[in-house]
Scaffold this motif. Structure first.
Motif, PDB file in Angstrom:
ATOM      1  N   HIS A  17     -14.484 -31.565 -23.637  1.00 59.39           N
ATOM      2  CA  HIS A  17     -13.507 -30.482 -23.568  1.00 59.39           C
ATOM      3  C   HIS A  17     -13.658 -29.568 -24.785  1.00 59.39           C
ATOM      4  N   SER A  33      -5.042 -41.637 -22.091  1.00 59.50           N
ATOM      5  CA  SER A  33      -5.641 -40.832 -21.031  1.00 59.50           C
ATOM      6  C   SER A  33      -5.386 -39.359 -21.339  1.00 59.50           C
ATOM      7  N   ILE A  34      -6.441 -38.643 -21.683  1.00 57.71           N
ATOM      8  CA  ILE A  34      -6.298 -37.219 -22.009  1.00 57.71           C
ATOM      9  C   ILE A  34      -7.205 -36.423 -21.075  1.00 57.71           C
ATOM     10  N   ILE A  35      -6.569 -35.621 -20.233  1.00 57.98           N
ATOM     11  CA  ILE A  35      -7.291 -34.801 -19.253  1.00 57.98           C
ATOM     12  C   ILE A  35      -6.833 -33.368 -19.453  1.00 57.98           C
ATOM     13  N   ILE A  36      -7.750 -32.508 -19.905  1.00 56.13           N
ATOM     14  CA  ILE A  36      -7.345 -31.123 -20.180  1.00 56.13           C
ATOM     15  C   ILE A  36      -8.176 -30.085 -19.432  1.00 56.13           C
ATOM     16  N   TYR A  37      -9.202 -30.512 -18.720  1.00 56.10           N
ATOM     17  CA  TYR A  37     -10.069 -29.587 -17.991  1.00 56.10           C
ATOM     18  C   TYR A  37     -10.518 -28.470 -18.932  1.00 56.10           C
ATOM     19  N   ALA A  65      -0.489 -40.465 -22.233  1.00 57.68           N
ATOM     20  CA  ALA A  65      -1.262 -39.632 -21.310  1.00 57.68           C
ATOM     21  C   ALA A  65      -0.886 -38.171 -21.529  1.00 57.68           C
ATOM     22  N   LEU A  67      -1.844 -34.538 -19.679  1.00 56.40           N
ATOM     23  CA  LEU A  67      -2.472 -33.920 -18.520  1.00 56.40           C
ATOM     24  C   LEU A  67      -2.188 -32.426 -18.545  1.00 56.40           C
ATOM     25  N   ASP A  69      -3.506 -29.561 -16.310  1.00 56.95           N
ATOM     26  CA  ASP A  69      -4.357 -29.353 -15.141  1.00 56.95           C
ATOM     27  C   ASP A  69      -4.222 -27.989 -14.466  1.00 56.95           C
ATOM     28  N   TYR A  87       4.101 -39.536 -21.963  1.00 58.35           N
ATOM     29  CA  TYR A  87       3.421 -38.839 -20.877  1.00 58.35           C
ATOM     30  C   TYR A  87       3.762 -37.362 -20.994  1.00 58.35           C
ATOM     31  N   HIS A  89       2.811 -33.569 -19.364  1.00 57.34           N
ATOM     32  CA  HIS A  89       2.153 -32.843 -18.280  1.00 57.34           C
ATOM     33  C   HIS A  89       2.690 -31.424 -18.288  1.00 57.34           C
TER      34      HIS A  89
END
Length: 108
Positions: A17, A33-37, A65, A67, A69, A87, A89
């Motif tokens: 990323h 859990s790291i999701i950044i697109y 986590a 997120l 997205d 968490y 988001h």
């Protein structure tokens, strides 16, 4: 061994990323859990994101986590903040200030 895995996890996040921006002296548990697109995650100095219950007085039933997205969304975490089993988001923007403590089980 934990410190090595955390260090490698941060390097992997930076590789995957390019919009993962961080200052010095951060600690992110590799279980997080790291999701950044293609969005932006900006982490200040001396930030800790924990997912392990070891050494945490209240127990930690959740991993942390983050997120991000939705296109052009952003999360900022200020200096000296500690996130433990949270968490996050966002669809637009979340800004966590300096010197914050967010305990396990919190959803933002």
């Amino acid at each position: 061994m934990q410190k090595i895995l955390n260090y490698l996890y941060i390097k992997l996040l930076k590789f995957k990323h390019p919009n993962f921006i961080h200052s010095k002296n951060i600690n992110i548990d590799y279980q997080s859990s790291i999701i950044i697109y293609n969005n932006e995650l900006n982490i200040g100095e001396n930030v800790s994101i924990r997912s392990r219950s070891k050494g945490y007085h209240a127990g930690m039933p959740f991993v942390s986590a983050i997120l991000i997205d939705v296109q052009n969304a952003k999360v900022s975490i200020g200096d000296n903040s500690r996130l433990k089993g949270v968490y996050i988001h966002t669809k637009k923007e979340i800004s966590i200030g300096k010197n914050c403590l967010i305990a396990a089980g919190v959803n933002i």
